[in-house]
Design a protein around this motif. Sequence first.
Motif, PDB file in Angstrom:
ATOM      1  N   ARG A  57      12.379 -76.835   0.034  1.00  0.00           N
ATOM      2  CA  ARG A  57      11.614 -76.588  -1.097  1.00  0.00           C
ATOM      3  C   ARG A  57      11.743 -77.131  -2.542  1.00  0.00           C
ATOM      4  NH1 ARG A  57      12.589 -69.925  -0.341  1.00  0.00           N
ATOM      5  NH2 ARG A  57      11.228 -69.712   1.552  1.00  0.00           N
ATOM      6  N   VAL A  58      12.841 -78.382  -2.582  1.00  0.00           N
ATOM      7  CA  VAL A  58      13.284 -79.079  -3.492  1.00  0.00           C
ATOM      8  C   VAL A  58      11.956 -80.259  -3.522  1.00  0.00           C
ATOM      9  CG1 VAL A  58      15.589 -80.899  -4.421  1.00  0.00           C
ATOM     10  CG2 VAL A  58      15.488 -79.052  -2.546  1.00  0.00           C
ATOM     11  N   PRO A  59      11.397 -80.276  -4.909  1.00  0.00           N
ATOM     12  CA  PRO A  59      10.635 -81.433  -4.906  1.00  0.00           C
ATOM     13  C   PRO A  59      11.187 -82.981  -5.285  1.00  0.00           C
ATOM     14  CG  PRO A  59       9.876 -79.421  -6.556  1.00  0.00           C
ATOM     15  CD  PRO A  59      11.221 -79.148  -6.052  1.00  0.00           C
ATOM     16  N   LYS A  60      10.427 -83.722  -4.508  1.00  0.00           N
ATOM     17  CA  LYS A  60      10.824 -85.506  -4.523  1.00  0.00           C
ATOM     18  C   LYS A  60      11.258 -85.617  -5.952  1.00  0.00           C
ATOM     19  CE  LYS A  60       9.984 -86.495  -0.062  1.00  0.00           C
ATOM     20  NZ  LYS A  60      11.319 -86.603   0.360  1.00  0.00           N
ATOM     21  N   ARG A  61      11.030 -84.957  -7.079  1.00  0.00           N
ATOM     22  CA  ARG A  61      10.691 -85.584  -8.834  1.00  0.00           C
ATOM     23  C   ARG A  61      12.313 -85.094  -8.902  1.00  0.00           C
ATOM     24  NH1 ARG A  61       7.691 -81.181  -9.188  1.00  0.00           N
ATOM     25  NH2 ARG A  61       7.233 -79.648 -10.465  1.00  0.00           N
ATOM     26  N   TYR A  62      12.341 -84.374  -8.552  1.00  0.00           N
ATOM     27  CA  TYR A  62      14.582 -83.168  -8.141  1.00  0.00           C
ATOM     28  C   TYR A  62      15.247 -84.404  -8.309  1.00  0.00           C
ATOM     29  CZ  TYR A  62      11.399 -80.096 -10.826  1.00  0.00           C
ATOM     30  OH  TYR A  62      10.426 -79.257 -12.196  1.00  0.00           O
ATOM     31  N   GLU A  63      15.124 -85.303  -6.777  1.00  0.00           N
ATOM     32  CA  GLU A  63      16.177 -85.208  -6.021  1.00  0.00           C
ATOM     33  C   GLU A  63      17.244 -86.044  -6.869  1.00  0.00           C
ATOM     34  OE1 GLU A  63      14.026 -86.592  -2.539  1.00  0.00           O
ATOM     35  OE2 GLU A  63      13.805 -84.508  -1.319  1.00  0.00           O
ATOM     36  N   ASN A  64      16.615 -86.705  -7.522  1.00  0.00           N
ATOM     37  CA  ASN A  64      17.958 -88.187  -8.013  1.00  0.00           C
ATOM     38  C   ASN A  64      18.494 -87.246  -8.761  1.00  0.00           C
ATOM     39  OD1 ASN A  64      17.011 -89.481  -6.490  1.00  0.00           O
ATOM     40  ND2 ASN A  64      15.506 -90.693  -7.863  1.00  0.00           N
ATOM     41  N   GLY A  65      17.913 -85.819  -9.190  1.00  0.00           N
ATOM     42  CA  GLY A  65      18.748 -85.412  -9.978  1.00  0.00           C
ATOM     43  C   GLY A  65      20.062 -84.258  -9.760  1.00  0.00           C
ATOM     44  N   PHE A  66      20.541 -84.724  -8.173  1.00  0.00           N
ATOM     45  CA  PHE A  66      21.847 -84.467  -7.961  1.00  0.00           C
ATOM     46  C   PHE A  66      21.960 -85.498  -7.168  1.00  0.00           C
ATOM     47  CE2 PHE A  66      17.548 -81.230  -7.869  1.00  0.00           C
ATOM     48  CZ  PHE A  66      18.784 -79.790  -8.367  1.00  0.00           C
ATOM     49  N   ASP A  67      23.405 -85.501  -6.757  1.00  0.00           N
ATOM     50  CA  ASP A  67      23.979 -86.146  -6.126  1.00  0.00           C
ATOM     51  C   ASP A  67      24.236 -85.576  -5.056  1.00  0.00           C
ATOM     52  OD1 ASP A  67      24.973 -88.491  -7.970  1.00  0.00           O
ATOM     53  OD2 ASP A  67      26.389 -86.062  -8.842  1.00  0.00           O
ATOM     54  N   TYR A  68      24.229 -84.254  -4.222  1.00  0.00           N
ATOM     55  CA  TYR A  68      24.552 -83.734  -2.820  1.00  0.00           C
ATOM     56  C   TYR A  68      22.854 -82.595  -3.368  1.00  0.00           C
ATOM     57  CZ  TYR A  68      28.513 -86.245  -2.113  1.00  0.00           C
ATOM     58  OH  TYR A  68      29.750 -86.991  -1.939  1.00  0.00           O
ATOM     59  N   ILE A  69      22.335 -82.367  -1.876  1.00  0.00           N
ATOM     60  CA  ILE A  69      22.506 -81.243  -2.012  1.00  0.00           C
ATOM     61  C   ILE A  69      21.777 -80.758  -0.093  1.00  0.00           C
ATOM     62  CG2 ILE A  69      19.285 -80.713  -1.616  1.00  0.00           C
ATOM     63  CD1 ILE A  69      18.348 -82.282  -3.331  1.00  0.00           C
ATOM     64  N   ILE A  70      22.491 -79.715  -0.593  1.00  0.00           N
ATOM     65  CA  ILE A  70      22.690 -78.726   0.764  1.00  0.00           C
ATOM     66  C   ILE A  70      22.517 -77.616   1.068  1.00  0.00           C
ATOM     67  CG2 ILE A  70      24.912 -78.685   2.179  1.00  0.00           C
ATOM     68  CD1 ILE A  70      26.676 -80.315   0.738  1.00  0.00           C
ATOM     69  N   LYS A  71      21.622 -77.608   2.407  1.00  0.00           N
ATOM     70  CA  LYS A  71      21.397 -76.377   3.366  1.00  0.00           C
ATOM     71  C   LYS A  71      22.318 -75.194   2.991  1.00  0.00           C
ATOM     72  CE  LYS A  71      18.019 -75.117   6.130  1.00  0.00           C
ATOM     73  NZ  LYS A  71      17.958 -75.471   8.128  1.00  0.00           N
ATOM     74  N   LEU A  72      21.844 -74.252   3.137  1.00  0.00           N
ATOM     75  CA  LEU A  72      23.122 -73.213   3.528  1.00  0.00           C
ATOM     76  C   LEU A  72      24.047 -73.302   4.071  1.00  0.00           C
ATOM     77  CD1 LEU A  72      23.755 -70.483   1.160  1.00  0.00           C
ATOM     78  CD2 LEU A  72      21.989 -69.349   2.366  1.00  0.00           C
ATOM     79  N   PRO A  73      24.882 -72.838   4.297  1.00  0.00           N
ATOM     80  CA  PRO A  73      25.265 -73.655   5.794  1.00  0.00           C
ATOM     81  C   PRO A  73      25.050 -72.020   7.131  1.00  0.00           C
ATOM     82  CG  PRO A  73      26.955 -73.705   4.306  1.00  0.00           C
ATOM     83  CD  PRO A  73      25.766 -73.267   3.936  1.00  0.00           C
ATOM     84  N   TYR A  74      24.636 -71.314   7.153  1.00  0.00           N
ATOM     85  CA  TYR A  74      24.583 -69.764   7.316  1.00  0.00           C
ATOM     86  C   TYR A  74      23.767 -69.015   7.275  1.00  0.00           C
ATOM     87  CZ  TYR A  74      28.896 -71.029   9.049  1.00  0.00           C
ATOM     88  OH  TYR A  74      30.717 -71.780   8.863  1.00  0.00           O
ATOM     89  N   GLY A  75      22.404 -69.549   6.389  1.00  0.00           N
ATOM     90  CA  GLY A  75      21.516 -69.358   6.580  1.00  0.00           C
ATOM     91  C   GLY A  75      21.286 -67.990   5.117  1.00  0.00           C
ATOM     92  N   ARG A  76      20.563 -67.327   4.922  1.00  0.00           N
ATOM     93  CA  ARG A  76      20.618 -65.983   4.182  1.00  0.00           C
ATOM     94  C   ARG A  76      21.211 -64.983   4.584  1.00  0.00           C
ATOM     95  NH1 ARG A  76      17.446 -65.895  -0.469  1.00  0.00           N
ATOM     96  NH2 ARG A  76      18.477 -64.607  -0.795  1.00  0.00           N
ATOM     97  N   SER A  77      21.573 -64.369   3.854  1.00  0.00           N
ATOM     98  CA  SER A  77      22.485 -62.813   4.986  1.00  0.00           C
ATOM     99  C   SER A  77      21.301 -62.212   4.878  1.00  0.00           C
ATOM    100  CB  SER A  77      23.830 -62.876   3.726  1.00  0.00           C
ATOM    101  OG  SER A  77      24.815 -63.143   4.182  1.00  0.00           O
ATOM    102  N   GLU A  78      20.398 -62.027   4.255  1.00  0.00           N
ATOM    103  CA  GLU A  78      19.233 -60.899   4.257  1.00  0.00           C
ATOM    104  C   GLU A  78      18.162 -61.480   3.222  1.00  0.00           C
ATOM    105  OE1 GLU A  78      18.766 -56.642   2.398  1.00  0.00           O
ATOM    106  OE2 GLU A  78      21.248 -56.825   2.989  1.00  0.00           O
ATOM    107  N   ILE A  79      17.445 -61.831   4.406  1.00  0.00           N
ATOM    108  CA  ILE A  79      15.742 -62.494   3.998  1.00  0.00           C
ATOM    109  C   ILE A  79      15.398 -61.016   3.150  1.00  0.00           C
ATOM    110  CG2 ILE A  79      13.715 -63.565   4.385  1.00  0.00           C
ATOM    111  CD1 ILE A  79      15.833 -65.105   5.057  1.00  0.00           C
ATOM    112  N   GLY A  80      14.845 -62.386   2.285  1.00  0.00           N
ATOM    113  CA  GLY A  80      13.890 -61.602   0.474  1.00  0.00           C
ATOM    114  C   GLY A  80      14.860 -60.919  -0.537  1.00  0.00           C
ATOM    115  N   HIS A  81      16.437 -60.822   0.187  1.00  0.00           N
ATOM    116  CA  HIS A  81      16.966 -60.169  -1.228  1.00  0.00           C
ATOM    117  C   HIS A  81      17.130 -61.277  -2.148  1.00  0.00           C
ATOM    118  CE1 HIS A  81      20.479 -58.590  -2.771  1.00  0.00           C
ATOM    119  NE2 HIS A  81      20.756 -57.945  -2.019  1.00  0.00           N
ATOM    120  N   HIS A  82      16.783 -61.006  -3.697  1.00  0.00           N
ATOM    121  CA  HIS A  82      16.575 -61.370  -4.510  1.00  0.00           C
ATOM    122  C   HIS A  82      17.924 -61.659  -4.985  1.00  0.00           C
ATOM    123  CE1 HIS A  82      12.239 -61.002  -4.283  1.00  0.00           C
ATOM    124  NE2 HIS A  82      12.356 -59.839  -4.291  1.00  0.00           N
ATOM    125  N   ASP A  83      18.692 -61.483  -5.069  1.00  0.00           N
ATOM    126  CA  ASP A  83      20.022 -61.679  -5.356  1.00  0.00           C
ATOM    127  C   ASP A  83      21.423 -62.778  -4.949  1.00  0.00           C
ATOM    128  OD1 ASP A  83      22.633 -62.716  -6.679  1.00  0.00           O
ATOM    129  OD2 ASP A  83      23.549 -59.747  -6.386  1.00  0.00           O
TER     130      ASP A  83
END
Length: 112
Positions: free
Chosen positions: A47-73
């Motif tokens: 979900r991170v476009p290639k053009r944005y990758e250099n803007g971050f020092d680290y891109i880390i995946k949510l360790p335990y996934g979403r607690s509630e899929i589809g929850h907007h908060d």
Amino acid sequence: MTQGYIFFGIGGYDPQKTIECAYALSVSLKLVDPDRETCVIVEDFDRVPKRYENGFDYIIKLPYGRSEIGHHDYRIDWWQIYYATPFDETIYLDTFSLAISNISSFWELTEE
């Protein structure tokens, strides 16, 4: 000891807009506090476009996934920051923020 800023790049009603805001925050932090690194937490690396990758020092995946899929908060998964941060000392910032002046004085609050 490493210090850095962490924020989310997930959730919301428009996930693409959330990544754009995270990118803008990261770039603004690098301008006002170049001595510290940034980390964005994402739901999926694709979900991170290639053009944005250099803007971050680290891109880390949510360790335990979403607690509630589809929850907007996305803050429902705020507790996972503790497990995701690559830094010894971390300051969380809201994704929908910009750093417009030097905020390195925040780190003085972490000193004993």
